[in-house]
Scaffold this active site. Structure first.
Site, PDB file in Angstrom:
ATOM      1  N   THR A  36      -7.802   6.131  11.653  1.00 28.09           N
ATOM      2  CA  THR A  36      -8.198   7.278  10.784  1.00 28.09           C
ATOM      3  C   THR A  36      -9.229   8.137  11.324  1.00 28.09           C
ATOM      4  OG1 THR A  36      -9.817   7.550   8.884  1.00 28.09           O
ATOM      5  CG2 THR A  36     -10.380   5.548  10.426  1.00 28.09           C
ATOM      6  N   TYR A  81     -16.852   1.801   7.177  1.00 24.64           N
ATOM      7  CA  TYR A  81     -15.521   1.903   7.213  1.00 24.64           C
ATOM      8  C   TYR A  81     -15.098   2.323   8.556  1.00 24.64           C
ATOM      9  CZ  TYR A  81     -10.878   4.019   6.555  1.00 24.64           C
ATOM     10  OH  TYR A  81      -9.686   4.632   6.575  1.00 24.64           O
ATOM     11  N   TYR A 130      -8.551  -2.162   5.098  1.00 18.69           N
ATOM     12  CA  TYR A 130      -9.402  -1.932   3.864  1.00 18.69           C
ATOM     13  C   TYR A 130     -10.149  -0.476   3.664  1.00 18.69           C
ATOM     14  CZ  TYR A 130     -13.719  -3.124   1.005  1.00 18.69           C
ATOM     15  OH  TYR A 130     -14.787  -3.132   0.195  1.00 18.69           O
ATOM     16  N   TRP A 151      -6.913  11.729   5.612  1.00 20.71           N
ATOM     17  CA  TRP A 151      -6.740  12.341   4.108  1.00 20.71           C
ATOM     18  C   TRP A 151      -5.357  11.809   3.492  1.00 20.71           C
ATOM     19  CZ3 TRP A 151      -9.351  17.686   2.964  1.00 20.71           C
ATOM     20  CH2 TRP A 151     -10.745  17.757   3.582  1.00 20.71           C
ATOM     21  N   ILE A 159      -3.652 -10.585   7.485  1.00 22.16           N
ATOM     22  CA  ILE A 159      -3.564 -10.433   8.891  1.00 22.16           C
ATOM     23  C   ILE A 159      -5.106 -11.027   9.609  1.00 22.16           C
ATOM     24  CG2 ILE A 159      -1.830  -8.738   9.204  1.00 22.16           C
ATOM     25  CD1 ILE A 159      -4.445  -6.581   9.508  1.00 22.16           C
ATOM     26  N   LYS A 218     -12.916   0.308  11.521  1.00 19.55           N
ATOM     27  CA  LYS A 218     -11.825   0.991  12.204  1.00 19.55           C
ATOM     28  C   LYS A 218     -11.708   1.246  13.499  1.00 19.55           C
ATOM     29  CE  LYS A 218      -8.353   2.028   9.981  1.00 19.55           C
ATOM     30  NZ  LYS A 218      -7.045   1.270   9.894  1.00 19.55           N
ATOM     31  N   GLY A 253       0.700  -1.079   0.013  1.00 23.31           N
ATOM     32  CA  GLY A 253       0.020  -0.098   0.046  1.00 23.31           C
ATOM     33  C   GLY A 253       0.815   1.152   0.001  1.00 23.31           C
ATOM     34  N   GLN A 254       0.240   2.399  -0.241  1.00 24.12           N
ATOM     35  CA  GLN A 254       1.023   3.708  -0.098  1.00 24.12           C
ATOM     36  C   GLN A 254       1.939   3.971   1.085  1.00 24.12           C
ATOM     37  OE1 GLN A 254      -1.364   7.239  -0.991  1.00 24.12           O
ATOM     38  NE2 GLN A 254      -3.003   6.471   0.554  1.00 24.12           N
ATOM     39  N   LEU A 255       1.598   3.772   2.213  1.00 21.68           N
ATOM     40  CA  LEU A 255       2.173   4.001   3.421  1.00 21.68           C
ATOM     41  C   LEU A 255       3.257   2.954   3.608  1.00 21.68           C
ATOM     42  CD1 LEU A 255       2.880   5.178   6.204  1.00 21.68           C
ATOM     43  CD2 LEU A 255       1.113   3.810   7.134  1.00 21.68           C
TER      44      LEU A 255
END
Length: 296
Positions: free
Chosen positions: A106, A130, A66, A156, A42, A134, A15-17
């Site tokens: 988040t 979502y 997700y 964001w 996981i 979380k 993923g981006q992170l």
């Protein structure tokens, strides 16, 4: 400690992170084990236990999630598996094995009705599936591993990698003659690079509890889109400006409800970790520059 590197597992490494962490975290200090979802789901506890017991990490950064906010409204089982069951499995393992977990969460755990920056101990009240999944993940982590975990909420998130608002906007700005963007939801764009620096500082100090991280300043999605266009024009990623029109949330209905205000208070994080968020426009400029360098 010369010669001793901390072994760190990064879940959700594609993923981006995850990709940014692999670039940013110093390998002379950390032995990084990057696991993509294909390599470690996981939410599968028996597989997770076997893999982690084999690797024996001292720390885990859970960047697996997700994140398709609207899709989660009809795909709640997959959202819950990744966002709640997965963190629960990780929390149980770190508590039993005296390791430390940094779990990324988040701003969507809040309703956005505060109209002042949210502190880590403010009341949560998610508006979407979502956000709810979380929050469930956060609660599992806090309950199962209070002495072995940090929940780090952010908002964001974008980068030069993967699917995010910046890359989507750039694509639309090339393809379309004009755009409408929501102007009455306020938050703070957060580059994965600033977030990765914060995570690096947290890995050194291993604080417990809940912290908030986002780049400094406040923006609407409309402000963010305008800034993306300005920065992209400046470096030649876009040839021409297109009109971008601000609209209310009611003008762009989505399956999931979003918090109208999700600015978060980072005071504790800055003080504890001695790490300062950069202004969001400056972080955006860096990411746009990276995208421009790749496209040349």
């Amino acid at each position: 400690m010369t010669g001793h590197r901390t072994r760190v597992v990064i879940t959700g490494a594609s993923g981006q992170l995850g990709q940014t962490l692999l670039q940013v975290l110093p390998t002379e200090q950390y032995e990084l084990i990057a696991l993509t979802r294909a390599e470690l789901d996981i939410s599968d506890e028996s597989v997770l236990r076997a893999r982690l017991s084999e690797m024996r990490p001292q720390a885990i950064v859970n960047a697996a999630a997700y994140t398709s906010v609207d899709a989660a409204e009809t795909d709640d089982l997959a959202a819950r598996a990744a966002n709640a069951t997965g963190p629960k499995n990780l929390a149980r393992w770190v508590a039993e094995n005296d390791a430390w977990l940094l779990h990324v969460s988040t701003d969507f755990v809040f309703s956005g009705r505060n109209w002042r920056p949210y502190t880590p101990d403010d009341q949560t009240d998610p508006l979407s599936i979502y956000g709810r999944t979380k929050l469930e993940g956060e609660l599992h982590v806090r309950y199962l591993a209070p002495q072995h975990s940090l929940v780090l909420r952010t908002s964001w998130v974008y980068s030069e990698f993967g699917k995010n608002f910046v890359r989507t906007m750039l694509k639309l700005m090339i393809e379309k003659d004009g755009l409408t963007v929501v102007a009455d939801q306020l938050g703070a764009p957060s580059s994965t690079h600033g977030l990765a620096r914060c995570i690096g500082a947290a890995l050194e100090k291993r604080p417990l509890g809940i912290m908030h991280w986002q780049d400094s300043g406040v923006a609407s999605w409309y402000d963010f889109a305008m800034a993306i266009q300005d920065e992209a024009l400046a470096v030649g990623l876009l040839d021409k400006a297109i009109p971008i029109v601000p609209i209310p949330t009611s003008g762009y209905p989505t399956p999931a409800k979003r918090p109208p205000y999700s600015v978060m208070d980072t005071t504790d994080t800055v003080k504890t970790l001695n790490v300062q968020p950069a202004y969001w426009r400056h972080e955006l400029r860096e990411v746009i520059n990276r995208l421009a360098a790749v496209s040349r």
